[in-house]
Design a protein around this motif. Sequence first.
Motif, PDB file in Angstrom:
ATOM      1  N   UNK A  17       0.856  -1.192   0.000  1.00 40.78           N
ATOM      2  CA  UNK A  17       0.000   0.000   0.000  1.00 40.78           C
ATOM      3  C   UNK A  17       0.887   1.235   0.000  1.00 40.78           C
ATOM      4  N   UNK A  18       0.578   2.169  -0.868  1.00 37.10           N
ATOM      5  CA  UNK A  18       1.395   3.375  -1.007  1.00 37.10           C
ATOM      6  C   UNK A  18       0.886   4.480  -0.083  1.00 37.10           C
ATOM      7  N   UNK A 205      -1.181   6.183   7.316  1.00 32.59           N
ATOM      8  CA  UNK A 205      -0.293   5.211   7.951  1.00 32.59           C
ATOM      9  C   UNK A 205      -0.941   4.621   9.198  1.00 32.59           C
ATOM     10  N   UNK A 206      -1.618   5.467   9.958  1.00 33.47           N
ATOM     11  CA  UNK A 206      -2.331   5.014  11.147  1.00 33.47           C
ATOM     12  C   UNK A 206      -3.418   4.008  10.760  1.00 33.47           C
ATOM     13  N   UNK A 207      -4.129   4.322   9.668  1.00 31.51           N
ATOM     14  CA  UNK A 207      -5.166   3.409   9.194  1.00 31.51           C
ATOM     15  C   UNK A 207      -4.592   2.082   8.747  1.00 31.51           C
ATOM     16  N   UNK A 208      -3.420   2.107   8.124  1.00 33.10           N
ATOM     17  CA  UNK A 208      -2.774   0.880   7.672  1.00 33.10           C
ATOM     18  C   UNK A 208      -2.373   0.006   8.855  1.00 33.10           C
ATOM     19  N   UNK A 209      -1.841   0.636   9.904  1.00 34.19           N
ATOM     20  CA  UNK A 209      -1.479  -0.110  11.115  1.00 34.19           C
ATOM     21  C   UNK A 209      -2.724  -0.731  11.736  1.00 34.19           C
ATOM     22  N   UNK A 210      -3.815   0.056  11.748  1.00 35.33           N
ATOM     23  CA  UNK A 210      -5.070  -0.454  12.303  1.00 35.33           C
ATOM     24  C   UNK A 210      -5.569  -1.671  11.548  1.00 35.33           C
ATOM     25  N   UNK A 215      -6.397  -7.499  11.313  1.00 36.92           N
ATOM     26  CA  UNK A 215      -6.194  -8.759  10.589  1.00 36.92           C
ATOM     27  C   UNK A 215      -5.537  -9.802  11.482  1.00 36.92           C
ATOM     28  N   UNK A 216      -4.582  -9.382  12.282  1.00 34.08           N
ATOM     29  CA  UNK A 216      -3.889 -10.330  13.167  1.00 34.08           C
ATOM     30  C   UNK A 216      -4.807 -10.798  14.283  1.00 34.08           C
ATOM     31  N   UNK A 217      -5.619  -9.889  14.817  1.00 38.50           N
ATOM     32  CA  UNK A 217      -6.519 -10.250  15.921  1.00 38.50           C
ATOM     33  C   UNK A 217      -7.617 -11.197  15.463  1.00 38.50           C
ATOM     34  N   UNK A 218      -7.999 -11.110  14.184  1.00 37.12           N
ATOM     35  CA  UNK A 218      -9.087 -11.961  13.687  1.00 37.12           C
ATOM     36  C   UNK A 218      -8.596 -13.357  13.317  1.00 37.12           C
ATOM     37  N   UNK A 219      -7.282 -13.572  13.310  1.00 39.20           N
ATOM     38  CA  UNK A 219      -6.741 -14.885  12.952  1.00 39.20           C
ATOM     39  C   UNK A 219      -6.836 -15.873  14.119  1.00 39.20           C
TER      40      UNK A 219
END
Length: 219
Positions: A17-18, A205-210, A215-219
């Motif tokens: 993502x750019x 960038x904040x949105x990308x981190x979110x 994604x990690x929490x839903x795994x």
Amino acid sequence: SKREIVKLGFTHENNIEIIYNGVFQIIPESSSKTVYPSFMYLGRLKDYKNIDVAIKAFADFAKEYKYAKLSIVGTGESLNTLKQLVTQLQIDDKVEFLGRVSEEKKAQLLAQTWAVLQPSQVEGWGITVIEANAAGTPVIASRVNGLQDSVVDGKTGILVEAKNIQQFATAMKNITSDTAYRNSLSQNAYIWSRNFNWDKSANNFYGLIGKSLDSRLSQ
């Protein structure tokens, strides 16, 4: 940069993502353009930046426009070679090497010049392009990766083939001879620059981190 990463096979393009650079530009209260044709290079003085191409193109341009000036702002190992080239071309009275300048001086120079020259053959993006645009100044640049993304050809500047001295000179002549065209490029460049600010970049960038955390929490 994204295209090159994908081309090298590091990852799929959907995984990239750019988030664009922002610019923090100090616009002088008095920022009128010079009365004579003026051009500027801003950046490191490196061989791959092709600054010699800009100087040779300016020398050709200056044969017709006797009062034109070229400012070269920045430092690097190519300085002495470039000074020698200026002397060989007999344009010492038209070219000034300003070295490293303050942010305030940089902003003033960008606002006063008619166009910035960016002849580099390799750029990831070209933040100096957007800094120039933020001062209402178009950019004549090489048609290479990075610069062909930061310069909107015919709108915020002019793209020419890398290392093509004649095309750079012609672009300078076109900007100089057509006041309406030059003013249009200047206005469009300023409008384009408003797309790039650090608040927007930080929020993206904040949105990308979110998204990554979700994604990690839903795994």
